[in-house]
Design a protein around this motif. Structure first.
Motif, PDB file in Angstrom:
ATOM      1  N   HIS A   9       1.176   5.999   5.608  1.00  0.00           N
ATOM      2  CA  HIS A   9      -0.261   6.196   5.674  1.00  0.00           C
ATOM      3  C   HIS A   9      -0.507   7.516   6.389  1.00  0.00           C
ATOM      4  N   VAL A  10      -1.678   8.073   6.243  1.00  0.00           N
ATOM      5  CA  VAL A  10      -2.056   9.251   7.017  1.00  0.00           C
ATOM      6  C   VAL A  10      -2.419   8.729   8.406  1.00  0.00           C
ATOM      7  N   GLU A  11      -1.597   9.051   9.369  1.00  0.00           N
ATOM      8  CA  GLU A  11      -1.755   8.490  10.710  1.00  0.00           C
ATOM      9  C   GLU A  11      -3.130   8.772  11.300  1.00  0.00           C
ATOM     10  N   ALA A  12      -3.639   9.981  11.112  1.00  0.00           N
ATOM     11  CA  ALA A  12      -4.955  10.328  11.667  1.00  0.00           C
ATOM     12  C   ALA A  12      -6.041   9.421  11.094  1.00  0.00           C
ATOM     13  N   GLU A  13      -5.894   9.050   9.815  1.00  0.00           N
ATOM     14  CA  GLU A  13      -6.878   8.158   9.202  1.00  0.00           C
ATOM     15  C   GLU A  13      -6.821   6.770   9.848  1.00  0.00           C
ATOM     16  N   VAL A  14      -5.626   6.238  10.018  1.00  0.00           N
ATOM     17  CA  VAL A  14      -5.476   4.911  10.629  1.00  0.00           C
ATOM     18  C   VAL A  14      -6.012   4.926  12.055  1.00  0.00           C
ATOM     19  N   GLU A  73       1.793  11.804   4.546  1.00  0.00           N
ATOM     20  CA  GLU A  73       1.718  10.483   5.162  1.00  0.00           C
ATOM     21  C   GLU A  73       2.895  10.321   6.125  1.00  0.00           C
ATOM     22  N   GLN A  74       2.717   9.438   7.092  1.00  0.00           N
ATOM     23  CA  GLN A  74       3.779   9.128   8.033  1.00  0.00           C
ATOM     24  C   GLN A  74       4.201   7.673   7.843  1.00  0.00           C
ATOM     25  N   LEU A  75       5.468   7.393   8.141  1.00  0.00           N
ATOM     26  CA  LEU A  75       5.949   6.020   8.113  1.00  0.00           C
ATOM     27  C   LEU A  75       5.361   5.312   9.323  1.00  0.00           C
ATOM     28  N   LEU A  76       4.502   4.311   9.073  1.00  0.00           N
ATOM     29  CA  LEU A  76       3.803   3.634  10.163  1.00  0.00           C
ATOM     30  C   LEU A  76       4.221   2.179  10.327  1.00  0.00           C
ATOM     31  N   GLY A  77       4.994   1.646   9.396  1.00  0.00           N
ATOM     32  CA  GLY A  77       5.424   0.263   9.536  1.00  0.00           C
ATOM     33  C   GLY A  77       6.379  -0.120   8.434  1.00  0.00           C
ATOM     34  N   PHE A  78       6.916  -1.336   8.534  1.00  0.00           N
ATOM     35  CA  PHE A  78       7.853  -1.791   7.519  1.00  0.00           C
ATOM     36  C   PHE A  78       7.876  -3.311   7.445  1.00  0.00           C
ATOM     37  N   TYR A  79       8.367  -3.801   6.325  1.00  0.00           N
ATOM     38  CA  TYR A  79       8.576  -5.224   6.084  1.00  0.00           C
ATOM     39  C   TYR A  79       9.994  -5.395   5.572  1.00  0.00           C
ATOM     40  N   ASN A 100      -4.814  -3.100   1.812  1.00  0.00           N
ATOM     41  CA  ASN A 100      -4.725  -1.825   2.521  1.00  0.00           C
ATOM     42  C   ASN A 100      -4.543  -0.732   1.462  1.00  0.00           C
ATOM     43  N   PRO A 101      -5.587  -0.496   0.647  1.00  0.00           N
ATOM     44  CA  PRO A 101      -5.450   0.350  -0.541  1.00  0.00           C
ATOM     45  C   PRO A 101      -5.173   1.820  -0.297  1.00  0.00           C
ATOM     46  N   SER A 102      -5.400   2.321   0.904  1.00  0.00           N
ATOM     47  CA  SER A 102      -5.111   3.735   1.129  1.00  0.00           C
ATOM     48  C   SER A 102      -3.684   3.956   1.618  1.00  0.00           C
ATOM     49  N   ALA A 103      -2.908   2.884   1.786  1.00  0.00           N
ATOM     50  CA  ALA A 103      -1.507   3.011   2.197  1.00  0.00           C
ATOM     51  C   ALA A 103      -0.626   3.269   0.981  1.00  0.00           C
ATOM     52  N   VAL A 104       0.539   3.819   1.227  1.00  0.00           N
ATOM     53  CA  VAL A 104       1.564   4.040   0.214  1.00  0.00           C
ATOM     54  C   VAL A 104       2.741   3.164   0.614  1.00  0.00           C
ATOM     55  N   TYR A 105       3.286   2.412  -0.335  1.00  0.00           N
ATOM     56  CA  TYR A 105       4.398   1.511  -0.038  1.00  0.00           C
ATOM     57  C   TYR A 105       5.634   1.934  -0.815  1.00  0.00           C
ATOM     58  N   GLU A 106       6.728   2.151  -0.104  1.00  0.00           N
ATOM     59  CA  GLU A 106       8.020   2.486  -0.707  1.00  0.00           C
ATOM     60  C   GLU A 106       8.880   1.228  -0.685  1.00  0.00           C
TER      61      GLU A 106
END
Length: 128
Positions: A9-14, A73-79, A100-106
């Motif tokens: 996610h873009v950290e500044a946005e979160v 975007e920065q890596l902000l979390g994981f599952y 969380n539609p503005s996040a990107v999931y790898e």
């Protein structure tokens, strides 16, 4: 099979979200977590990237400030999730993205590492 779902996610946005906006996203994510119950392993929200350190270089390496990935975007979390196959892992990531539609999931296959043991092949889904 185990998969890592990395949340970018873009950290500044979160960080700009109000407490209420953040709580709303977390409530939605908890709903997804409940649907994944029994297959969802560790999940975490990472601390601020400004507090991250990177170890790189030869020998003992050098510790430098921050993660220096060339991304917006920065890596902000994981599952960590146990899925039958890649399609199931992608479906789980899509479920997370719906709330969380503005996040990107790898999505990446994951091999379990147990210190002191040989690197095993990733086991099938729990109970299989």
């Amino acid at each position: 099979m185990l998969y890592a779902i990395l949340a970018y996610h873009v950290e500044a946005e979160v960080k700009s979200w109000t407490a209420e906006e953040d709580a709303s996203v977390m409530v939605g994510l908890r709903g997804v977590h409940e649907r994944l119950k029994g297959r969802l392993g560790p999940a975490a929200r990472l601390g601020d990237t400004r507090n991250a350190r990177t170890l790189r270089g030869p020998g003992q390496g050098m510790v430098v400030d921050g993660p220096f990935a060339e991304t917006k975007e920065q890596l902000l979390g994981f599952y960590v999730i146990d899925c039958a196959d890649e399609d199931a892992a992608i479906a789980a990531a899509r479920d997370l993205r719906r709330v969380n539609p503005s996040a990107v999931y790898e999505i990446r296959p994951l091999k379990l590492y147990v210190p002191g043991a040989a690197f095993p092949e990733t086991a099938g889904p729990s109970g299989a």
